[in-house]
Design a protein around this motif. Structure first.
Motif: not given
Length: 142
Positions: A10-15, A20-25, A32-41
């Protein structure tokens, strides 16, 4: 919520949505860090390991982005940038000069024209090198 691992996704999706709103990357790199945390879980790691993996991946991704051409923005002088002012590089005819200043027809209107430093009034055709407000800064066409 953190026990089920749903927090990471959920946090990765929100980020990603905020990115998409800010456009800074940068938010995308943190996502990507949150996705890695999800994969670690998903792999069965403890909460401390999940947090460490998420932080490490986000940190490395931000550093890599910062060192890339997308992360280091250099301020350019827009008055001399042909990507901003499409008139830069175009030519115009100047008939009469008065101490480095003139009026000339360009694109159907009269413009104030100024010689670039070091240029002489001897030529008839000039190339636009910069735009400063409503003044065209020109050099002799070679």
């Amino acid at each position: 919520m953190a026990a089920s691992g749903l927090f990471w996704w959920i946090a990765a999706g929100a980020l990603v949505v905020m990115e998409l709103i800010t456009g800074t990357f940068y938010l995308l790199m943190i996502a990507l860090g949150f996705i890695a945390g999800g994969l670690a879980h998903w792999a069965g790691a403890s909460l401390a390991i999940e947090l460490a993996v998420a932080a490490l991946v986000a940190l490395v991704a931000v550093i890599v982005l910062r060192r890339s051409r997308f992360g280091s923005w250099k301020r350019r002088d827009a008055s001399r940038d042909a990507g901003v002012n499409l008139d830069i590089g175009e030519t115009l005819q100047v008939n009469e000069w008065h101490e480095g200043h003139a009026r000339a027809m360009y694109r159907g209107a009269e413009w104030d024209v100024e010689l670039a430093p070091g240029e002489t009034e001897g030529a008839r055709w000039y190339q636009i090198m910069a735009m400063q407000g409503n003044r065209l800064v020109v050099t002799a066409k070679r």
